[in-house]
Design a protein around this motif. Sequence first.
Motif: not given
Length: 423
Positions: A401-421
């Motif tokens: 919960y605490n990780y998903i309710a925060s921007d924890f994973f958003q902060n991790g997005e920097f390190g990975f190739p992604m397809i973004l709208r």
Amino acid sequence: MPLLGLLKQVFSNKLVTDVRQPLFIFDIPQGEDTITYGFVAPELLFWVELGVVLLVTAICGALTSILIYNYIVRQRGTWNAYLVGYGIIIPICIAFPYVMIPLLEIENKILKFCHISIFPILTMFRCSEAMYGFSPPSVEHSHQTFMLYYANIPHIHFDPKTHVPLKSSWADVKEKLYYFVYELCVVGAVLSFLSPFDYVPWTVEEKGDGVLLLKEVGSLFRWNHILNNLMGAILFERFLNAMLCGLALISTLSGFLPQDTMKSAIFGSTSPSDFWGRKWNLVIHNVLKRGVFKPVRRYYPKHVASAAAFLASGIFHEWILSGIFTSYKGYNLDKCTPKSCHDPIYGNTLAFFLWNGTLIVLEHTCSHLFVFQWAKRTLPIPIISMMVVSCALPVAHWMTYNYIASDFFQNGEFGFPMILRQV
């Protein structure tokens, strides 16, 4: 201090706002509209900053090993050894992230997580195993092997006869590189799918505070809640596996052969003990086993030692939250959003690990029953694994919960190739 200034300069990009530009864009028709997506590459600076964090933790681990070897290993069993361990080493480990994170002015929550979860936690439990005589074979053979053990995050293989670290080959390097790149792509795909939903793809109407985070116990078994928890568990597994694969690659590039760090836990476990003991985050499992389980097992039954290990795991995961979500003087509170300045709820993570410890005790008590033996012999492993995971899925949000309710994973997005709208 020139070194401190240099480190602050490295972390000057806070990596909290994703401004990556797509390498290419493409359109996908959706009804009468057309939606534009873009492919973004990993942010190199994220991995540079993470590499600096790992270098700092390796140096701290090596320096700490000198004290532990001379004043704990060589004086094991004396009051002096326990005084150094419990009175100096462990307090240093506890204070470490609260000093380093503000000192380096780190804001990215993934980098905070690495600062608090690598050197402090590994060193605390490795110190415990040294105090009670449960260090891995060959590690205490010399100052050099002991320092190497503390400087490396994954435990490396040693020759049992010569006590010399086994050397990696180019084949090992290529294998670890392949798995790391593969995990980067897999995590990127998972992030690309879940990010538009803020990592909660299915709506859960009833939310509340407290340990359950739901108003009704019956809500724990609703399909949307279960699926959200499953997605959260998969995200955690893939994200953690990518990080561990990266650490294994670093060890291999350094010329050493690391032990396994993680296996397919969610879709390949045959029991709760198989999940936690032979599949999930083997780096932490091994230090908990040697630093908590074995010392307690020396005096108490197996189920008590298992409960103690899960209690210790729950406590240090709660402590991790405090390090990730504690702001420091100078933090720009004017830029706060509900996710970036999330106020964590404590107690849930401890409850999650205590529940899983209870499952382990129940397994030890009931695994001999016919129905469990029949299922183990008859059912395919993926089905057994889903049955195992289902024992914890209703309460998995206590952990996530605490990780998903925060921007924890958003902060991790920097390190990975992604397809973004694209907006």
